[in-house]
Scaffold this motif. Structure first.
Motif, PDB file in Angstrom:
ATOM      1  N   ASP A   8       0.673  -1.161  -0.067  1.00  0.00           N
ATOM      2  CA  ASP A   8       0.056   0.012   0.061  1.00  0.00           C
ATOM      3  C   ASP A   8       0.819   1.246   0.016  1.00  0.00           C
ATOM      4  N   ASP A   9       2.114   1.118   0.269  1.00  0.00           N
ATOM      5  CA  ASP A   9       3.175   2.390   0.131  1.00  0.00           C
ATOM      6  C   ASP A   9       3.785   2.543  -0.936  1.00  0.00           C
ATOM      7  N   ILE A  10       3.842   1.738  -1.979  1.00  0.00           N
ATOM      8  CA  ILE A  10       4.182   2.058  -3.206  1.00  0.00           C
ATOM      9  C   ILE A  10       3.249   3.138  -3.819  1.00  0.00           C
ATOM     10  N   ALA A  11       3.632   3.693  -4.993  1.00  0.00           N
ATOM     11  CA  ALA A  11       3.132   4.942  -5.533  1.00  0.00           C
ATOM     12  C   ALA A  11       1.540   4.637  -6.158  1.00  0.00           C
ATOM     13  N   PRO A  12       0.682   5.284  -5.646  1.00  0.00           N
ATOM     14  CA  PRO A  12      -0.761   4.747  -6.340  1.00  0.00           C
ATOM     15  C   PRO A  12      -0.745   4.930  -7.476  1.00  0.00           C
ATOM     16  N   ILE A  13      -1.662   4.084  -8.272  1.00  0.00           N
ATOM     17  CA  ILE A  13      -1.476   3.998  -9.718  1.00  0.00           C
ATOM     18  C   ILE A  13      -3.245   3.453 -10.133  1.00  0.00           C
ATOM     19  N   SER A  14      -3.508   3.702 -11.208  1.00  0.00           N
ATOM     20  CA  SER A  14      -4.667   3.092 -12.086  1.00  0.00           C
ATOM     21  C   SER A  14      -4.280   1.993 -12.784  1.00  0.00           C
ATOM     22  N   GLY A  15      -4.961   0.966 -12.784  1.00  0.00           N
ATOM     23  CA  GLY A  15      -4.525  -0.401 -13.454  1.00  0.00           C
ATOM     24  C   GLY A  15      -3.747  -1.032 -12.637  1.00  0.00           C
ATOM     25  N   TYR A  16      -2.665  -1.188 -13.165  1.00  0.00           N
ATOM     26  CA  TYR A  16      -1.545  -2.156 -12.618  1.00  0.00           C
ATOM     27  C   TYR A  16      -0.183  -1.904 -12.940  1.00  0.00           C
ATOM     28  N   ASP A  17       0.955  -2.016 -12.139  1.00  0.00           N
ATOM     29  CA  ASP A  17       2.156  -1.786 -12.526  1.00  0.00           C
ATOM     30  C   ASP A  17       2.961  -2.786 -11.890  1.00  0.00           C
ATOM     31  N   ASP A  25      10.840  -9.994  -9.538  1.00  0.00           N
ATOM     32  CA  ASP A  25      10.689 -10.283 -10.781  1.00  0.00           C
ATOM     33  C   ASP A  25       9.391 -11.071 -11.162  1.00  0.00           C
ATOM     34  N   ASN A  26       8.394 -10.624 -12.188  1.00  0.00           N
ATOM     35  CA  ASN A  26       7.423 -10.874 -12.439  1.00  0.00           C
ATOM     36  C   ASN A  26       6.162 -10.559 -11.478  1.00  0.00           C
ATOM     37  N   PHE A  27       6.477  -9.674 -10.448  1.00  0.00           N
ATOM     38  CA  PHE A  27       5.369  -9.244  -9.646  1.00  0.00           C
ATOM     39  C   PHE A  27       4.786  -7.884  -9.915  1.00  0.00           C
ATOM     40  N   GLY A  28       3.706  -7.850 -10.106  1.00  0.00           N
ATOM     41  CA  GLY A  28       2.770  -6.908 -10.333  1.00  0.00           C
ATOM     42  C   GLY A  28       1.959  -6.236  -8.868  1.00  0.00           C
ATOM     43  N   TYR A  29       1.590  -4.961  -8.979  1.00  0.00           N
ATOM     44  CA  TYR A  29       0.702  -4.749  -8.046  1.00  0.00           C
ATOM     45  C   TYR A  29      -0.641  -3.835  -8.402  1.00  0.00           C
ATOM     46  N   LEU A  30      -1.391  -3.677  -7.641  1.00  0.00           N
ATOM     47  CA  LEU A  30      -2.869  -3.222  -8.247  1.00  0.00           C
ATOM     48  C   LEU A  30      -3.741  -3.047  -7.087  1.00  0.00           C
ATOM     49  N   ASN A  31      -4.792  -2.005  -7.263  1.00  0.00           N
ATOM     50  CA  ASN A  31      -5.939  -1.623  -6.334  1.00  0.00           C
ATOM     51  C   ASN A  31      -6.836  -2.682  -6.532  1.00  0.00           C
ATOM     52  N   GLY A  46      -5.365  -2.306   3.751  1.00  0.00           N
ATOM     53  CA  GLY A  46      -5.417  -1.365   2.727  1.00  0.00           C
ATOM     54  C   GLY A  46      -5.938  -1.848   1.318  1.00  0.00           C
ATOM     55  N   ASP A  47      -5.948  -1.623   0.187  1.00  0.00           N
ATOM     56  CA  ASP A  47      -6.661  -1.843  -1.058  1.00  0.00           C
ATOM     57  C   ASP A  47      -5.506  -2.775  -1.963  1.00  0.00           C
ATOM     58  N   TYR A  48      -4.339  -2.230  -1.826  1.00  0.00           N
ATOM     59  CA  TYR A  48      -3.418  -2.867  -3.047  1.00  0.00           C
ATOM     60  C   TYR A  48      -2.996  -4.307  -2.560  1.00  0.00           C
ATOM     61  N   VAL A  49      -2.800  -4.928  -3.414  1.00  0.00           N
ATOM     62  CA  VAL A  49      -2.104  -6.394  -3.438  1.00  0.00           C
ATOM     63  C   VAL A  49      -0.951  -6.677  -4.492  1.00  0.00           C
ATOM     64  N   SER A  50      -0.183  -7.422  -4.306  1.00  0.00           N
ATOM     65  CA  SER A  50       0.696  -7.870  -5.451  1.00  0.00           C
ATOM     66  C   SER A  50       0.235  -9.274  -5.867  1.00  0.00           C
ATOM     67  N   PHE A  51       0.821  -9.536  -7.332  1.00  0.00           N
ATOM     68  CA  PHE A  51       0.265 -10.659  -7.993  1.00  0.00           C
ATOM     69  C   PHE A  51       1.241 -11.096  -9.071  1.00  0.00           C
ATOM     70  N   ASN A  52       1.380 -12.293  -9.325  1.00  0.00           N
ATOM     71  CA  ASN A  52       2.158 -12.825 -10.513  1.00  0.00           C
ATOM     72  C   ASN A  52       1.616 -12.521 -11.763  1.00  0.00           C
ATOM     73  N   GLN A  89      -3.416 -16.838 -11.973  1.00  0.00           N
ATOM     74  CA  GLN A  89      -2.837 -15.721 -11.022  1.00  0.00           C
ATOM     75  C   GLN A  89      -2.999 -15.811  -9.640  1.00  0.00           C
ATOM     76  N   PHE A  90      -2.288 -15.318  -8.662  1.00  0.00           N
ATOM     77  CA  PHE A  90      -2.544 -15.385  -7.362  1.00  0.00           C
ATOM     78  C   PHE A  90      -2.466 -13.979  -6.584  1.00  0.00           C
ATOM     79  N   THR A  91      -2.723 -13.548  -5.737  1.00  0.00           N
ATOM     80  CA  THR A  91      -2.480 -12.346  -4.956  1.00  0.00           C
ATOM     81  C   THR A  91      -1.575 -12.694  -3.702  1.00  0.00           C
ATOM     82  N   LEU A  92      -0.779 -11.693  -3.514  1.00  0.00           N
ATOM     83  CA  LEU A  92       0.125 -11.868  -2.221  1.00  0.00           C
ATOM     84  C   LEU A  92      -0.009 -10.810  -1.553  1.00  0.00           C
ATOM     85  N   ASP A  93      -0.290 -10.617  -0.209  1.00  0.00           N
ATOM     86  CA  ASP A  93      -0.339  -9.621   0.792  1.00  0.00           C
ATOM     87  C   ASP A  93       0.286  -9.792   2.271  1.00  0.00           C
ATOM     88  N   ASN A  94       0.760  -8.571   2.874  1.00  0.00           N
ATOM     89  CA  ASN A  94       1.240  -8.736   4.068  1.00  0.00           C
ATOM     90  C   ASN A  94       2.282  -9.771   4.231  1.00  0.00           C
TER      91      ASN A  94
END
Length: 219
Positions: free
Chosen positions: A36-45, A57-63, A81-87, A175-180
């Motif tokens: 949640d403390d990476i720069a806020p984005i629309s879509g994913y990055d 490597d090959n991990f993105g994040y999104l809201n 928060g709202d953000y999660v990472s994913f493969n 895809q899976f999501t990764l948080d905390n």
């Protein structure tokens, strides 16, 4: 107190002192990466290298709270928060750094219920740990890994079936999501190699001197 007991205590003291000097077993407090403390984005990055001190490597994040992602694991998988990472693309993803302990993380399937996620822990290319967990889209699963002294993690996901309620969202995916993401980074403070023999010699001589005095008092 017997001579043997004194010797044992002195040996323990020498070992303990040496461990302190070498910084053996010392770790920092656990750190939790929430994404949640990476720069806020629309879509994913992509997660930038250096986040949390790691290479990603090959991990993105999104809201995950984006309305287009409602009901998916991207939405249901957020823990803080709202953000999660994913493969990205459902392909294997890596996290690497110097030596660290991987404690735990929350995993959620983004699209397929019954998704399998294998997490391997490596050190210098050798596999030290491997664990496979099965996760669903409806809620995050806390997984305690306890991978000690690794320098790389590899996440690989496969299988599962897209539930009926997600068929309108665009099709199945691994895809899976990764948080905390929770870890301890090893902290070592090793003196110069030329100082180690002197330190150990002083500790040994000191222990011998104390033991000799004890022997003289008892003679």
């Amino acid at each position: 107190m017997s001579i043997s007991t004194i010797a044992k205590k002195l040996s323990t003291a020498v070992i303990a002192a040496t461990a302190i000097v070498l910084g053996i077993g010392t770790v920092a407090e656990a750190t939790v990466l929430t994404f949640d403390d990476i720069a806020p984005i629309s879509g994913y990055d992509r997660i930038p290298n250096g986040y949390g001190g790691f290479n990603w490597d090959n991990f993105g994040y999104l809201n995950g709270s984006d309305t287009a992602l409602s009901l998916t694991g991207y939405d249901n998988g957020s823990v803080s928060g709202d953000y999660v990472s994913f493969n990205e693309y459902g392909d294997p993803a890596l996290v690497s750094d110097g030596i660290f302990d991987f404690n735990s993380a929350y995993l959620t399937a983004a699209w397929n219920d019954g998704l399998s996620v294998t997490v391997e822990g490596f050190k210098s290319g050798a596999t030290l740990y491997s664990k496979t967990v099965v996760v669903d889209t409806k809620q995050p699963t806390l997984v305690n890994f306890d991978y000690f002294g690794v320098d790389e993690l590899r996440f690989t996901s496969f299988g599962g079936v897209e539930p009926d309620y997600l068929r309108s969202k665009g099709g199945p995916g691994t895809q899976f999501t990764l948080d905390n993401f929770t870890f301890n980074e090893k902290v070592t403070s090793v003196p110069e190699p030329t100082l180690l023999p002197a330190i150990l010699s002083i500790a040994t001589v000191s222990a011998g001197s104390v033991l000799k005095r004890k022997q003289l008092k008892q003679s």
